[in-house]
Design a protein around this motif. Structure first.
Motif, PDB file in Angstrom:
ATOM      1  N   THR A  60       0.832  -1.206   0.000  1.00  0.00           N
ATOM      2  CA  THR A  60       0.000   0.000   0.000  1.00  0.00           C
ATOM      3  C   THR A  60       0.867   1.256   0.000  1.00  0.00           C
ATOM      4  N   GLN A  61       2.020   1.181   0.647  1.00  0.00           N
ATOM      5  CA  GLN A  61       2.932   2.328   0.647  1.00  0.00           C
ATOM      6  C   GLN A  61       3.319   2.731  -0.772  1.00  0.00           C
ATOM      7  N   PHE A  62       3.594   1.743  -1.617  1.00  0.00           N
ATOM      8  CA  PHE A  62       4.018   2.071  -2.975  1.00  0.00           C
ATOM      9  C   PHE A  62       2.860   2.628  -3.808  1.00  0.00           C
ATOM     10  N   LEU A  63       1.643   2.291  -3.458  1.00  0.00           N
ATOM     11  CA  LEU A  63       0.496   2.936  -4.085  1.00  0.00           C
ATOM     12  C   LEU A  63       0.460   4.424  -3.709  1.00  0.00           C
ATOM     13  N   ILE A  64       0.767   4.719  -2.442  1.00  0.00           N
ATOM     14  CA  ILE A  64       0.810   6.112  -1.974  1.00  0.00           C
ATOM     15  C   ILE A  64       1.942   6.866  -2.681  1.00  0.00           C
ATOM     16  N   TYR A  65       3.106   6.224  -2.797  1.00  0.00           N
ATOM     17  CA  TYR A  65       4.246   6.900  -3.438  1.00  0.00           C
ATOM     18  C   TYR A  65       3.968   7.164  -4.919  1.00  0.00           C
ATOM     19  N   GLY A  66       3.292   6.235  -5.574  1.00  0.00           N
ATOM     20  CA  GLY A  66       2.918   6.460  -6.965  1.00  0.00           C
ATOM     21  C   GLY A  66       1.966   7.633  -7.098  1.00  0.00           C
ATOM     22  N   SER A  67       0.991   7.704  -6.198  1.00  0.00           N
ATOM     23  CA  SER A  67       0.039   8.817  -6.209  1.00  0.00           C
ATOM     24  C   SER A  67       0.756  10.138  -5.908  1.00  0.00           C
ATOM     25  N   TYR A  68       1.751  10.081  -5.046  1.00  0.00           N
ATOM     26  CA  TYR A  68       2.538  11.277  -4.717  1.00  0.00           C
ATOM     27  C   TYR A  68       3.223  11.833  -5.969  1.00  0.00           C
ATOM     28  N   PHE A  69       3.800  10.964  -6.795  1.00  0.00           N
ATOM     29  CA  PHE A  69       4.446  11.427  -8.015  1.00  0.00           C
ATOM     30  C   PHE A  69       3.425  11.881  -9.061  1.00  0.00           C
ATOM     31  N   VAL A  70       2.205  11.358  -8.989  1.00  0.00           N
ATOM     32  CA  VAL A  70       1.143  11.877  -9.856  1.00  0.00           C
ATOM     33  C   VAL A  70       0.854  13.339  -9.500  1.00  0.00           C
ATOM     34  N   VAL A  71       0.858  13.656  -8.213  1.00  0.00           N
ATOM     35  CA  VAL A  71       0.652  15.039  -7.778  1.00  0.00           C
ATOM     36  C   VAL A  71       1.781  15.930  -8.306  1.00  0.00           C
ATOM     37  N   ILE A  72       3.031  15.445  -8.215  1.00  0.00           N
ATOM     38  CA  ILE A  72       4.163  16.211  -8.748  1.00  0.00           C
ATOM     39  C   ILE A  72       3.988  16.425 -10.250  1.00  0.00           C
ATOM     40  N   HIS A  73       3.577  15.371 -10.955  1.00  0.00           N
ATOM     41  CA  HIS A  73       3.316  15.475 -12.393  1.00  0.00           C
ATOM     42  C   HIS A  73       2.276  16.554 -12.666  1.00  0.00           C
ATOM     43  N   GLY A  74       1.194  16.566 -11.898  1.00  0.00           N
ATOM     44  CA  GLY A  74       0.134  17.546 -12.121  1.00  0.00           C
ATOM     45  C   GLY A  74       0.622  18.964 -11.898  1.00  0.00           C
ATOM     46  N   ILE A  75       1.406  19.180 -10.848  1.00  0.00           N
ATOM     47  CA  ILE A  75       1.909  20.527 -10.548  1.00  0.00           C
ATOM     48  C   ILE A  75       2.713  21.075 -11.722  1.00  0.00           C
ATOM     49  N   PHE A  76       3.627  20.268 -12.238  1.00  0.00           N
ATOM     50  CA  PHE A  76       4.541  20.794 -13.260  1.00  0.00           C
ATOM     51  C   PHE A  76       3.936  20.760 -14.666  1.00  0.00           C
ATOM     52  N   MET A  77       2.973  19.885 -14.891  1.00  0.00           N
ATOM     53  CA  MET A  77       2.282  19.944 -16.180  1.00  0.00           C
ATOM     54  C   MET A  77       1.423  21.208 -16.272  1.00  0.00           C
ATOM     55  N   ILE A  78       0.730  21.533 -15.189  1.00  0.00           N
ATOM     56  CA  ILE A  78      -0.060  22.775 -15.176  1.00  0.00           C
ATOM     57  C   ILE A  78       0.861  23.978 -15.342  1.00  0.00           C
ATOM     58  N   ARG A  79       1.986  23.969 -14.634  1.00  0.00           N
ATOM     59  CA  ARG A  79       2.948  25.067 -14.745  1.00  0.00           C
ATOM     60  C   ARG A  79       3.500  25.165 -16.173  1.00  0.00           C
ATOM     61  N   SER A  80       3.820  24.015 -16.794  1.00  0.00           N
ATOM     62  CA  SER A  80       4.389  24.040 -18.146  1.00  0.00           C
ATOM     63  C   SER A  80       3.362  24.555 -19.161  1.00  0.00           C
ATOM     64  N   ILE A  81       2.101  24.156 -19.002  1.00  0.00           N
ATOM     65  CA  ILE A  81       1.044  24.644 -19.906  1.00  0.00           C
ATOM     66  C   ILE A  81       0.909  26.165 -19.775  1.00  0.00           C
ATOM     67  N   CYS A  82       0.933  26.655 -18.539  1.00  0.00           N
ATOM     68  CA  CYS A  82       0.842  28.100 -18.328  1.00  0.00           C
ATOM     69  C   CYS A  82       2.019  28.832 -18.968  1.00  0.00           C
ATOM     70  N   VAL A  83       3.226  28.255 -18.821  1.00  0.00           N
ATOM     71  CA  VAL A  83       4.413  28.894 -19.398  1.00  0.00           C
ATOM     72  C   VAL A  83       4.340  28.910 -20.917  1.00  0.00           C
ATOM     73  N   LEU A  84       3.973  27.761 -21.521  1.00  0.00           N
ATOM     74  CA  LEU A  84       3.914  27.689 -22.981  1.00  0.00           C
ATOM     75  C   LEU A  84       2.828  28.608 -23.543  1.00  0.00           C
ATOM     76  N   VAL A  85       1.648  28.639 -22.882  1.00  0.00           N
ATOM     77  CA  VAL A  85       0.577  29.525 -23.340  1.00  0.00           C
ATOM     78  C   VAL A  85       1.001  30.983 -23.209  1.00  0.00           C
ATOM     79  N   SER A  86       1.653  31.303 -22.089  1.00  0.00           N
ATOM     80  CA  SER A  86       2.109  32.671 -21.871  1.00  0.00           C
ATOM     81  C   SER A  86       3.114  33.098 -22.937  1.00  0.00           C
ATOM     82  N   ARG A  87       4.059  32.210 -23.247  1.00  0.00           N
ATOM     83  CA  ARG A  87       5.064  32.552 -24.266  1.00  0.00           C
ATOM     84  C   ARG A  87       4.414  32.665 -25.650  1.00  0.00           C
ATOM     85  N   LYS A  88       3.408  31.832 -25.929  1.00  0.00           N
ATOM     86  CA  LYS A  88       2.718  31.925 -27.209  1.00  0.00           C
ATOM     87  C   LYS A  88       1.970  33.252 -27.325  1.00  0.00           C
TER      88      LYS A  88
END
Length: 491
Positions: A431-459
């Motif tokens: 179960t711990q590794f399920l939590i750790y996987g979900s934790y990295f999903v949160v990291i993925h979401g943070i930086f994907m949202i940030r990258s979309i904002c950066v790319l849209v802003s530069r466009k």
């Protein structure tokens, strides 16, 4: 006369050689990939729950408690004493592993190993205090490479001894004890630095100096000149203050205030803040995975009834990490534009690997997931290190490195208390590794949202710039037509 002896010790080659020998023997621990099978086997006879929920969390707590005071102590006492402390802690750790028994004794092992990891900063910072700036790149390469080589050799040796020679885990730990003892012996031969990055600055007459001005000259004075000034550690010609003076306290307070100002300036950059945020979040998750992955492997393929290939997997993982780090120099990517996108994509890959290790019970799937997970983390950490280092002086880089790791440890401690510790949820390893996987999903979401904002802003910025250019061109064209019409009218 006699100056030639310290001259030998103060050239860049001698301390680099000794430090590389220290790093090799310090990392040459063939028993490390087999810690969990050793603790749960007949030698210690501990249960998986005791190892997971009561023993391993102690390392996180001790590392966090010791990191900041050790960081300051390392600079204040000028590195070598802390390296000696690290060597002593390593010996105590393996003596307890070999001869002590019970949960409390193994918790003490984790405490001393927390001391070992907290004092690692002395190894990576020592060399910059005894060599000039023109040798920084070379000696950094040597010191980091030798630790990777030693870790790989140790993992391969441990696997060969277990699989082919059928050496017991106890004797593997005895080999590790011999190796760390040699590391302590090497530490005694290191020359004592006369300066450090914050408390003992040779280039500043004032007690407190801006870290970004440090080491501008780079080289240390000749040993004969140092011999004329017994108080050369502070780099000032004035005598030592009296014992009752408050000047040392003002000095330390001034250094701490300067460190605070430097941190504020470093994190005021959005670019450095973004890379540092990923560094702290991902390192916390990575440390959790590395700390508990052996428990998962032992569950998937119990060591008492299956062949154990932990050493081979760690060797391949280290090799893949060094390869990915080497390949970074050939990546021609604008990291200012696509850095957040890369962080988001590779964090998603890390999450996928952890979910793979959670849902698939096959040990080879677990091994493969771990290899990809570690290679991706090392690749991004190398890029993050480079992106931060090129924008900072050596002192500020060391400070930011330490603070990022401190934040990572805070996050890791929260994860340990909530997820692992028996006083928290005390979840099982799967179960711990399920939590750790979900934790990295949160990291993925943070930086994907940030990258979309950066790319849209530069466009949008490019569209605005193109529109302004077109308007200027049109206005210039109309102005020329107006001038031509006026000229024709005059004719």
């Amino acid at each position: 006369m006699g100056c030639w002896k310290p001259e030998i010790a103060n050239t860049w080659a001698f301390p680099t050689l000794i430090l590389c020998l220290y790093g090799f023997f310090y990392m040459m621990k063939p028993s490390e990939p087999f810690l969990t099978p050793y603790l749960t086997g007949p030698d210690k006879n501990l249960t998986t729950e005791e190892v997971t929920n009561q023993i391993l969390p102690v390392w996180t707590y001790s590392y966090l408690a010791l990191l900041f005071p050790v960081f300051l102590l390392t600079d204040y006492v000028r590195y070598k004493p802390v390296l000696l402390l690290q060597g002593i802690s390593l010996i105590v750790t393996w003596l307890l592993l070999l001869f002590a028994h019970g949960v409390v004794a193994m918790q003490l092992v984790e405490f001393f190993y927390g001391m070992v990891t907290a004092t690692e900063v002395a190894y990576y910072a020592y060399i910059y205090s005894v060599v000039s700036t023109q040798h920084f790149q070379r000696v950094t390469s040597y010191c980091r490479s030798v630790t990777l080589v030693a870790a790989t050799v140790a993992a391969v040796l441990g696997q060969l001894l277990v699989s082919l020679a059928h050496v017991s885990y106890f004797h593997l730990n005895a080999i590790s004890l011999a190796s760390v003892s040699l590391a302590l012996l090497c530490a005694f031969f290191l020359p004592m630095p006369q300066r450090s990055m914050f408390f003992h600055r040779r280039d500043a007459p004032e007690p407190v100096a801006g870290p970004d001005k440090g080491q501008a000259a780079g080289g240390a004075p000749s040993p004969c000149q140092e011999g004329t000034n017994p108080d050369g550690a502070a780099g000032a010609p004035s005598p030592q203050p009296p014992a009752g003076s408050a000047r040392p306290h003002r000095h330390m307070l001034g250094v701490l205030l300067q460190l605070g100002r430097d941190l504020r300036e470093c994190y005021s950059s959005h670019k450095l803040l973004c890379w540092s945020l990923w560094w702290a979040l991902a390192t916390a998750g990575f440390n959790q995975v590395v700390n508990y992955v052996q428990v998962l492997w032992d569950l998937r393929a119990p060591s008492h009834s299956s062949a154990v290939y932990n050493g081979a997997v760690e060797a391949i993982a280290t090799f893949l990490g060094s390869v990915t780090s080497f390949l970074v120099q050939y990546m021609k990517i604008n990291w200012d534009h696509f850095g957040e996108l890369a962080l988001g994509i590779f964090s998603a890959i890390d999450a996928g690997c952890l979910f793979l290790m959670h849902f698939l019970t096959n040990i080879w799937a677990c091994y493969a997931g771990y290899l990809i997970f570690k290679a991706c983390y090392v690749l991004l950490l190398t890029i993050a290190t480079f992106q931060i280092a090129v924008n900072l002086s050596m002192e500020r880089y060391a400070l930011m490195f330490g603070f990022n790791n401190f934040i990572a440890l805070l996050i890791q401690t929260i994860l340990t208390i909530v997820v692992v510790d028996s006083r928290g949820l005390g979840l099982d390893i799967v179960t711990q590794f399920l939590i750790y996987g979900s934790y990295f999903v949160v990291i993925h979401g943070i930086f994907m949202i940030r990258s979309i904002c950066v790319l849209v802003s530069r466009k949008c910025q490019r569209k605005i710039a193109r529109s302004c250019t077109e308007q200027l061109n049109q206005a210039e064209h109309e102005s020329r037509e107006q001038i031509a019409t006026s000229y024709m009218t005059l004719l």
